[in-house]
Design a protein around this motif. Structure first.
Motif, PDB file in Angstrom:
ATOM      1  N   VAL A  77       0.863  -1.172   0.000  1.00  0.00           N
ATOM      2  CA  VAL A  77       0.000   0.000   0.000  1.00  0.00           C
ATOM      3  C   VAL A  77       0.902   1.226   0.000  1.00  0.00           C
ATOM      4  CG1 VAL A  77      -0.215   0.100   2.523  1.00  0.00           C
ATOM      5  CG2 VAL A  77      -1.998   1.096   1.095  1.00  0.00           C
ATOM      6  N   ALA A  78       0.462   2.278  -0.659  1.00  0.00           N
ATOM      7  CA  ALA A  78       1.262   3.500  -0.756  1.00  0.00           C
ATOM      8  C   ALA A  78       1.387   4.180   0.609  1.00  0.00           C
ATOM      9  CB  ALA A  78       0.622   4.463  -1.751  1.00  0.00           C
ATOM     10  N   PRO A  79       2.477   4.899   0.829  1.00  0.00           N
ATOM     11  CA  PRO A  79       2.607   5.686   2.057  1.00  0.00           C
ATOM     12  C   PRO A  79       1.486   6.718   2.160  1.00  0.00           C
ATOM     13  CG  PRO A  79       4.707   5.538   0.908  1.00  0.00           C
ATOM     14  CD  PRO A  79       3.664   4.979  -0.015  1.00  0.00           C
ATOM     15  N   VAL A  80       1.098   7.053   3.375  1.00  0.00           N
ATOM     16  CA  VAL A  80       0.018   8.014   3.598  1.00  0.00           C
ATOM     17  C   VAL A  80       0.331   9.351   2.933  1.00  0.00           C
ATOM     18  CG1 VAL A  80      -1.276   9.289   5.348  1.00  0.00           C
ATOM     19  CG2 VAL A  80      -0.771   6.876   5.699  1.00  0.00           C
ATOM     20  N   ALA A  81       1.581   9.793   2.994  1.00  0.00           N
ATOM     21  CA  ALA A  81       1.941  11.079   2.374  1.00  0.00           C
ATOM     22  C   ALA A  81       1.612  11.073   0.875  1.00  0.00           C
ATOM     23  CB  ALA A  81       3.410  11.393   2.603  1.00  0.00           C
TER      24      ALA A  81
END
Length: 148
Positions: free
Chosen positions: A30-34
């Motif tokens: 999953v992509a980083p929150v940023a």
């Protein structure tokens, strides 16, 4: 896990939410929150929400509501789900999925979708446990669909 709720992203919860794994450059499915926050900024149909337990940030979920999207899997559902390491296994992810499903019902959707990496150590087991069924593939990822 006594007081789970969703909140809009704001200046107060931003520092804590961007610390939720994975970090930029960390191998994950999953992509980083940023990255997700930046994507939400340029995608008017995105719906980013911080998951709180009381006042503590324990996760991040981003849905997308775009009923006219030419790709059915992108019309309504979960784009990202990140849970803090110390909150995993406490029902936070399930809570987030249920909240997205409730928002979908409010918006008149009959189903939501999510895409996941089909790797053996990926999130497939979680999504199947919370009611998604495999309904196809897109861009090398599994499409999961859940009635709401």
């Amino acid at each position: 896990m006594s007081d789970l709720r969703l909140a809009e992203l704001d200046a107060d919860n931003l520092p804590a939410v961007i610390q939720i794994p994975p970090a930029v450059g960390e191998k994950a499915y999953v992509a980083p929150v940023a990255y997700s926050i930046a994507e939400a900024y340029v995608t008017p149909t995105a719906w980013p929400r911080v998951i709180l337990d009381g006042d503590a940030v324990v996760g991040f979920v981003m849905a997308n509501w775009d009923p006219d999207n030419e790709i059915p899997a992108f019309r309504g559902g979960i784009w990202r789900l990140n849970i803090a390491d110390d909150a995993k296994g406490r029902g936070v992810g399930r809570f987030a999925v249920e909240e997205v499903a409730a928002e979908a019902r409010r918006r008149g959707y009959d189903e939501i979708t999510v895409l996941w990496n089909p790797a053996p150590d990926g999130p497939e087991g979680f999504y199947l446990r919370v009611g998604f069924q495999k309904t196809g593939e897109l861009f090398g990822e599994t499409i999961g669909t859940r009635r709401v």
